[in-house]
Write an enzyme that holds these catalytic residues in place. Sequence first.
Site, PDB file in Angstrom:
ATOM      1  CE  LYS A  51      -3.265  -2.428   2.976  1.00  0.00           C
ATOM      2  NZ  LYS A  51      -3.579  -2.674   4.378  1.00  0.00           N
ATOM      3  CG  ASP A 111      15.017  -1.864   4.241  1.00  0.00           C
ATOM      4  OD1 ASP A 111      16.087  -1.318   4.521  1.00  0.00           O
ATOM      5  OD2 ASP A 111      14.366  -2.518   5.087  1.00  0.00           O
ATOM      6  CE  LYS A 139      14.918   2.381   5.772  1.00  0.00           C
ATOM      7  NZ  LYS A 139      14.427   1.417   6.779  1.00  0.00           N
ATOM      8  CG  PHE A 160      10.933   1.777  10.736  1.00  0.00           C
ATOM      9  CD1 PHE A 160      11.070   0.628   9.978  1.00  0.00           C
ATOM     10  CD2 PHE A 160       9.655   2.296  10.943  1.00  0.00           C
ATOM     11  CE1 PHE A 160       9.953   0.000   9.430  1.00  0.00           C
ATOM     12  CE2 PHE A 160       8.542   1.677  10.398  1.00  0.00           C
ATOM     13  CZ  PHE A 160       8.695   0.521   9.639  1.00  0.00           C
ATOM     14  CB  VAL A 161      11.356   6.640   7.135  1.00  0.00           C
ATOM     15  CG1 VAL A 161      12.722   7.210   7.457  1.00  0.00           C
ATOM     16  CG2 VAL A 161      11.435   5.693   5.942  1.00  0.00           C
ATOM     17  CG  ASP A 167       2.760   0.475   7.333  1.00  0.00           C
ATOM     18  OD1 ASP A 167       3.608   0.229   6.441  1.00  0.00           O
ATOM     19  OD2 ASP A 167       2.293  -0.397   8.077  1.00  0.00           O
TER      20      ASP A 167
HETATM   21  P1  IMP Z   1      12.774  -4.590   1.158  1.00  0.00           P
HETATM   22  O1  IMP Z   1      13.553  -4.843   2.421  1.00  0.00           O
HETATM   23  O2  IMP Z   1      13.589  -3.791   0.153  1.00  0.00           O
HETATM   24  O3  IMP Z   1      12.245  -5.869   0.604  1.00  0.00           O
HETATM   25  O4  IMP Z   1      11.557  -3.678   1.568  1.00  0.00           O
HETATM   26  C1  IMP Z   1      10.325  -4.237   1.760  1.00  0.00           C
HETATM   27  C2  IMP Z   1       9.284  -3.330   2.279  1.00  0.00           C
HETATM   28  O5  IMP Z   1       9.561  -3.062   3.633  1.00  0.00           O
HETATM   29  C3  IMP Z   1       9.130  -1.953   1.647  1.00  0.00           C
HETATM   30  O6  IMP Z   1       8.376  -1.959   0.468  1.00  0.00           O
HETATM   31  C4  IMP Z   1       8.367  -1.256   2.761  1.00  0.00           C
HETATM   32  O7  IMP Z   1       6.996  -1.572   2.685  1.00  0.00           O
HETATM   33  C5  IMP Z   1       8.954  -1.884   3.999  1.00  0.00           C
HETATM   34  N1  IMP Z   1       9.963  -0.997   4.593  1.00  0.00           N
HETATM   35  C6  IMP Z   1      11.299  -1.063   4.509  1.00  0.00           C
HETATM   36  N2  IMP Z   1      11.879  -0.074   5.217  1.00  0.00           N
HETATM   37  C7  IMP Z   1      10.853   0.641   5.758  1.00  0.00           C
HETATM   38  C8  IMP Z   1      10.807   1.811   6.589  1.00  0.00           C
HETATM   39  O8  IMP Z   1      11.800   2.423   6.980  1.00  0.00           O
HETATM   40  N3  IMP Z   1       9.562   2.229   6.928  1.00  0.00           N
HETATM   41  C9  IMP Z   1       8.419   1.606   6.522  1.00  0.00           C
HETATM   42  N4  IMP Z   1       8.422   0.522   5.745  1.00  0.00           N
HETATM   43  C10 IMP Z   1       9.637   0.045   5.362  1.00  0.00           C
END
Ligand code: IMP
Length: 192
Positions: A51, A111, A139, A160-161, A167
Amino acid sequence: MSLPERASEFQNPDIEVLIDEATLKRRIAELGAEITRDYAGKTPHLVCVLKGAVVFLAELIRHIDLPITLDFIAVSSYGDATKTSGEVRIVKDLDESLAGRDVLVVEDILDTGLTLNYLRNNFLSRGVKSLRIVTLLNKPSRRLVEVPIAYKGFDIPDAFVVGFGLDYAQRYRNLPFVAVLKNVSVEDPRSP
Ligand code: IMP
């Protein structure tokens, strides 16, 4: 930076503005202009990852001066909000076929890279004509899998943002800025 005068959610002492609304909007307008130039003569098919990316998508498409089409996908990664397990499950699949389309994946934050790496491979197997990724936030320090990013809004530190669609336990998506949520411990993605 001080918070705008708004309702109680915005007065949370654990929230510290990282990127204010004006800065977000300015950068997103630039991304839209870049996408408009790069896709001239084409109809990019924007795939929004639900979302979190909806707020970014809504702002971005106002700055794409081309015919576009939209679709949405929802994924869940096993694990909690602060740690991705690496396993991704499609909760809501796309409505339309990607075959022969110039797909632009719209994501809120990159991330570890595990989610987008999974989606990228999944979409490539659906016969796209081209595939690019636009992410509002990045990140780089937490990356486990390298994912090619064509367009990026901002590099941010390892915190964490929330806000602007992002969210914590489904809250804070409506903040009009990106903020660091303090007192949330983010696990090292490399830890077992
Ligand atoms: P990934 O670690 O690149 O697979 O990120 C997966 C998902 O984690 C992202 O699409 C976000 O929904 C969530 N996410 C990662 N870092 C943050 C953060 O700092 N705040 C909120 N959601 C996050």
